[in-house]
Write an enzyme that holds these catalytic residues in place. Sequence first.
Site, PDB file in Angstrom:
ATOM      1  N   PHE A 140       0.858  -1.191   0.000  1.00 19.03           N
ATOM      2  CA  PHE A 140       0.000   0.000   0.000  1.00 19.03           C
ATOM      3  C   PHE A 140       0.886   1.230   0.000  1.00 19.03           C
ATOM      4  CE2 PHE A 140      -2.324   3.613   1.521  1.00 19.03           C
ATOM      5  CZ  PHE A 140      -3.479   3.539   0.771  1.00 19.03           C
ATOM      6  N   ASP A 225       9.163   2.840   2.287  1.00 17.32           N
ATOM      7  CA  ASP A 225       7.979   3.661   2.540  1.00 17.32           C
ATOM      8  C   ASP A 225       7.686   3.555   4.031  1.00 17.32           C
ATOM      9  OD1 ASP A 225       5.501   4.761   2.941  1.00 17.32           O
ATOM     10  OD2 ASP A 225       4.589   3.890   1.138  1.00 17.32           O
ATOM     11  N   LYS A 254       2.165  11.224   7.220  1.00 21.06           N
ATOM     12  CA  LYS A 254       1.288  10.973   8.372  1.00 21.06           C
ATOM     13  C   LYS A 254       1.717  11.698   9.654  1.00 21.06           C
ATOM     14  CE  LYS A 254      -1.251   7.127   6.612  1.00 21.06           C
ATOM     15  NZ  LYS A 254      -0.845   6.042   5.738  1.00 21.06           N
TER      16      LYS A 254
HETATM   17  C1  LIG Z   1      -1.047   6.106   4.269  1.00 15.88           C
HETATM   18  C2  LIG Z   1       0.065   5.571   3.468  1.00 15.88           C
HETATM   19  C3  LIG Z   1       0.432   6.149   2.241  1.00 15.88           C
HETATM   20  C4  LIG Z   1      -0.349   7.262   1.585  1.00 15.88           C
HETATM   21  O1  LIG Z   1      -0.435   8.405   2.355  1.00 15.88           O
HETATM   22  P1  LIG Z   1      -1.579   9.510   2.022  1.00 15.88           P
HETATM   23  O2  LIG Z   1      -1.209  10.654   2.892  1.00 15.88           O
HETATM   24  O3  LIG Z   1      -2.882   8.872   2.393  1.00 15.88           O
HETATM   25  O4  LIG Z   1      -1.491   9.806   0.576  1.00 15.88           O
HETATM   26  C5  LIG Z   1       1.531   5.630   1.582  1.00 15.88           C
HETATM   27  N1  LIG Z   1       2.226   4.604   2.087  1.00 15.88           N
HETATM   28  C6  LIG Z   1       1.904   4.018   3.268  1.00 15.88           C
HETATM   29  C7  LIG Z   1       2.729   2.889   3.775  1.00 15.88           C
HETATM   30  C8  LIG Z   1       0.798   4.461   3.984  1.00 15.88           C
HETATM   31  O5  LIG Z   1       0.456   3.856   5.117  1.00 15.88           O
END
Ligand SMILES: *Cc1c(COP(=O)(O)O)cnc(C)c1O
Length: 398
Positions: A140, A225, A254
Site C-alpha cells: 500500500f 515507505d 502521516k
Molecule cells: C497512508 C500511506 C500512504 C499514503 O499516504 P496519504 O497521505 O494517504 O497519501 C503511503 N504509504 C503508506 C505505507 C501508507 O500507510
Amino acid sequence: MKTQDYIALEEEFGAKNYHPLDVVLTKGQGIWVWDVEGKKYMDCLSSYSAINQGHCHPKIIQTLIEQAKRLTLTSRAFRNDQLGLFYKEICEMTHSHMALPMNSGAEAVESCIKAVRKWGYRKKGIPDGKAEIIVCENNFHGRTIAIVGFSTEAQYKDGYAPFTSGFKVIPFGDADAFEAAITPNTVAILVEPIQGEGGIIVPPEGYLRRVREICNKRNVVMITDEIQTGLGRTGRMLAEEHEGVEADLTLVGKALSGGVYPVSAVLSNKEVLGVFQPGDHGSTYGGNPLACAVARTALKVLVEEGMLENSAKLGSYFMEELKKIKSPIVKEVRGKGLMIGVELHKEAGDARKYCLQLKDKGLLCKETHERVIRFAPPLVIKKEEIDWALERIAQVLK
Ligand SMILES: *Cc1c(COP(=O)(O)O)cnc(C)c1O
C-alpha cells in the site's frame, strides 16, 4: 444536531469512497476522542498512525497557532525562515543528507518515483523510458493513478485503467525473489518495512538487511515507505533501524505533523535527490512555513517526550498481553512497537463485526482487510490505559 443528523448529511452530499464506523467525533485529546453525544473513546487507530503524538498535542497546536498568525505560505518562488531549519532537523534525526517536502504520503511516493527514474537515466545510464521499479505484493503506497497501477488489490485499481508502466511485482519478504527480478534496467525497490494496510505483515528477520546488500551489489536504489511505520510507530524513529540499515530514499508523512496538517517528505542521500534541477518538480504547498513549523515541533516532541521509547516498551507489553488472551477466534498476534495486528480465523467472520463491539465498549479500532484488527494507539498511551483496553478487548474476543 445528533449523530444521525451528521451521518445523514455525509450520506446525502459526500462521495461514498469510505465506509466509516458510525461515530461522529468532535473533540480529541491525547489518546482520547469524544463523539457529538459526549461519549468518550480510546483511539486505537491514530488516524492510520498520523496521530502518533496524540490528538491536539498542546505544543504542536501552539506552534500551529503562532505560525499561522505570522506566515503560512510563500510558495517556493521565495524562501521562508522555517524550511531550512526543517531540512536540517529532519535530516539529523533520520541520518539523511537531503529532503524534499511534499504534502500527502502519495505525493511523496510519486516524487520518489520521479527521482529514481531520473537517477536511473542520468546516473546509472539506463536507456530513456526503460526504467523499472520493483514493488511488493500486497503493498500500500497511496491512491494516485501511478500508485494504484502497481497495487495487487483488485478494488484499488478496478475501473481506473490505463495505468503507468515500469513496475514489477514480487512477493513481500522474499529477498531471493527480489534479486532474481533485477534486470539491467532496474532502478529501485520500493518496500514497506512492515505492511500496514496489507494487514500488519512483518517480513522475516534479516529481510531488509538482505535487500540492502542486494541493492549495494546490483546498484539498485532502496526505497523504504515509512509513511506508516516511521516516526516512532514501531518503537524507533524509523522501522529500518530495527535491522540496522539505511535506505537510499525514505518516505515519511502521516505523523510528520502529528495529525494537524498534511506534511510529507522524501528523505535521501545526495546522489538520488541531487538529480533534481530547478523546474524538474514542485508543489505549491510543499515546504510551506506553516507545514515546516508544525513538523519541526511534531518531530521535537516525539523525541523530547520519550514517545519512541514508550512505543517500544508499551508496544511489547501490549502485544504480549494480547497473546495471553485465550480466544478461539484469534489466529495470530503480530507487529512491532505500537503497530499491532490481531488476525482472526476465517470462521470468526468479518473483523468489522468485532470493531463495532469494541466501539460499544469505548475503543475505536478499524479492520484492515477482512480479518485483521489493528491496534495502533497514539504513542503517548500509558500502561494503565493499555490495561483498560486489554480488559475490553478480551471481553470482545472471548
Ligand atoms: C497512508 C500511506 C500512504 C499514503 O499516504 P496519504 O497521505 O494517504 O497519501 C503511503 N504509504 C503508506 C505505507 C501508507 O500507510
